[in-house]
Design a protein around this motif. Structure first.
Motif, short mmCIF file in Angstrom:
data_model
loop_
_atom_site.label_atom_id
_atom_site.label_comp_id
_atom_site.label_asym_id
_atom_site.label_seq_id
_atom_site.Cartn_x
_atom_site.Cartn_y
_atom_site.Cartn_z
N MET A 137 0.85 -1.18 0.00
CA MET A 137 0.00 0.00 0.00
C MET A 137 0.89 1.23 0.00
N ALA A 138 0.53 2.21 -0.82
CA ALA A 138 1.34 3.41 -0.92
C ALA A 138 1.27 4.21 0.36
N PRO A 139 2.38 4.87 0.74
CA PRO A 139 2.37 5.68 1.94
C PRO A 139 1.32 6.78 1.89
N GLN A 140 0.77 7.09 3.03
CA GLN A 140 -0.23 8.14 3.14
C GLN A 140 0.38 9.36 3.82
N ASP A 141 -0.28 10.50 3.61
CA ASP A 141 0.07 11.73 4.33
C ASP A 141 1.48 12.22 4.06
N ILE A 142 2.06 11.85 2.91
CA ILE A 142 3.36 12.42 2.54
C ILE A 142 3.07 13.75 1.86
N LEU A 143 3.82 14.79 2.23
CA LEU A 143 3.51 16.13 1.77
C LEU A 143 3.51 16.22 0.26
N GLY A 144 2.69 17.10 -0.27
CA GLY A 144 2.53 17.23 -1.71
C GLY A 144 3.81 17.60 -2.42
N ARG A 145 3.85 17.31 -3.70
CA ARG A 145 5.06 17.52 -4.49
C ARG A 145 4.88 18.64 -5.51
N GLY A 146 3.80 19.37 -5.44
CA GLY A 146 3.54 20.42 -6.42
C GLY A 146 4.41 21.64 -6.20
N GLN A 164 20.34 1.82 -0.97
CA GLN A 164 19.54 1.06 -0.01
C GLN A 164 18.49 0.17 -0.69
N ALA A 165 18.73 -0.17 -1.95
CA ALA A 165 17.73 -0.94 -2.71
C ALA A 165 17.38 -2.26 -2.04
N THR A 166 18.37 -2.97 -1.51
CA THR A 166 18.10 -4.26 -0.87
C THR A 166 17.21 -4.10 0.35
N LEU A 167 17.52 -3.10 1.18
CA LEU A 167 16.72 -2.85 2.37
C LEU A 167 15.32 -2.38 2.00
N LEU A 168 15.20 -1.55 0.99
CA LEU A 168 13.88 -1.07 0.55
C LEU A 168 13.04 -2.24 0.04
N THR A 169 13.65 -3.15 -0.68
CA THR A 169 12.92 -4.33 -1.16
C THR A 169 12.44 -5.18 0.01
N ALA A 170 13.29 -5.33 1.03
CA ALA A 170 12.91 -6.11 2.21
C ALA A 170 11.74 -5.47 2.94
N ILE A 171 11.73 -4.14 3.03
CA ILE A 171 10.63 -3.42 3.67
C ILE A 171 9.34 -3.63 2.89
N ARG A 172 9.41 -3.51 1.56
CA ARG A 172 8.21 -3.67 0.74
C ARG A 172 7.66 -5.09 0.84
N ARG A 173 8.54 -6.06 0.97
CA ARG A 173 8.07 -7.44 1.13
C ARG A 173 7.31 -7.62 2.44
N ARG A 174 7.79 -6.98 3.48
CA ARG A 174 7.06 -7.06 4.76
C ARG A 174 5.70 -6.37 4.66
N ILE A 175 5.65 -5.24 3.97
CA ILE A 175 4.38 -4.53 3.79
C ILE A 175 3.41 -5.37 2.98
#
Length: 199
Positions: free
Chosen positions: A1-10, A118-129
């Motif tokens: 699930m995509a993160p929520q409440d991350i500040l806008g990028r406009g 940090q690609a390996t760690l990011l992949t591990a986080i996404r797998r847990r999510i």
């Protein structure tokens, strides 16, 4: 699930708003884990910590992890990774993860970062999510993340590695009490104003 409440990028004009910030409990039926990472210097002694609480603000589980030496963003990501693991093992299946690192949350949200350091760690986080549960990633400010902030800094007094905390350390009594009472602290928030015409 995509993160929520991350500040806008406009590119809308920015202005500052004074807001009262504090920790808020999750809705009934949910748990919330607040996580944080801390590092001394660009590549210095680093640690992470977090606390899992129920909708009444009750302590369910905490953790600290002495990471040795790494960067601040690495420490933040390790905090999220270990926080997800602690929550899953505790039986949480509807979880809010709060972090005060907007950068870490944005890195998790991206999908084109195979060459990121940090690609390996990011992949591990996404797998847990992606496990069989509902996870919402939410950005908070330090004023709403004080327990995790304290734990991440306190982690450096522990031996290298992760330590689960069934009970809160004594030094957290005041901060936990503040959270239970709904204590807030003023903060100037930078926000953007959308000046585009409404459709």
């Amino acid at each position: 699930m995509a993160p929520q409440d991350i500040l806008g990028r406009g590119s809308a004009p920015a202005h500052r708003t004074l807001r009262e910030i504090g920790w808020t409990p999750p809705p009934a039926g949910w748990t919330k884990i607040n996580v944080d990472g801390a590092a001394n210097g660009t590549q210095g002694p680093a640690g992470a910590g977090g606390v899992l609480r129920d909708h009444l603000g009750g302590w369910l589980k905490g953790f600290v992890v002495n990471l040795g030496t790494c960067s601040a963003v690495q420490a933040e990501l390790w905090g999220i990774y270990h926080g997800l693991g602690v929550a899953w093992q505790a039986g949480s299946r509807t979880l809010i993860v709060e972090s005060d690192s907007q950068m870490a949350l944005q890195l998790i949200e991206k999908r084109n970062d195979l060459v990121h350091p940090q690609a390996t760690l990011l992949t591990a986080i996404r797998r847990r999510i992606a496990q069989d549960w509902v996870v919402k990633l939410v950005h908070t400010y330090r004023e709403g993340n004080r327990v995790a902030d304290w734990l991440s800094k306190h982690s450096l007094v522990y031996p290298y590695g992760k330590c689960d905390l069934d009970l809160p350390p004594q030094g957290l009594t005041t901060i936990l009490g503040d959270d239970l009472r709904g204590q807030t602290f003023p903060r100037n928030i930078i926000s953007t104003v959308d000046t585009s015409p409404s459709l």
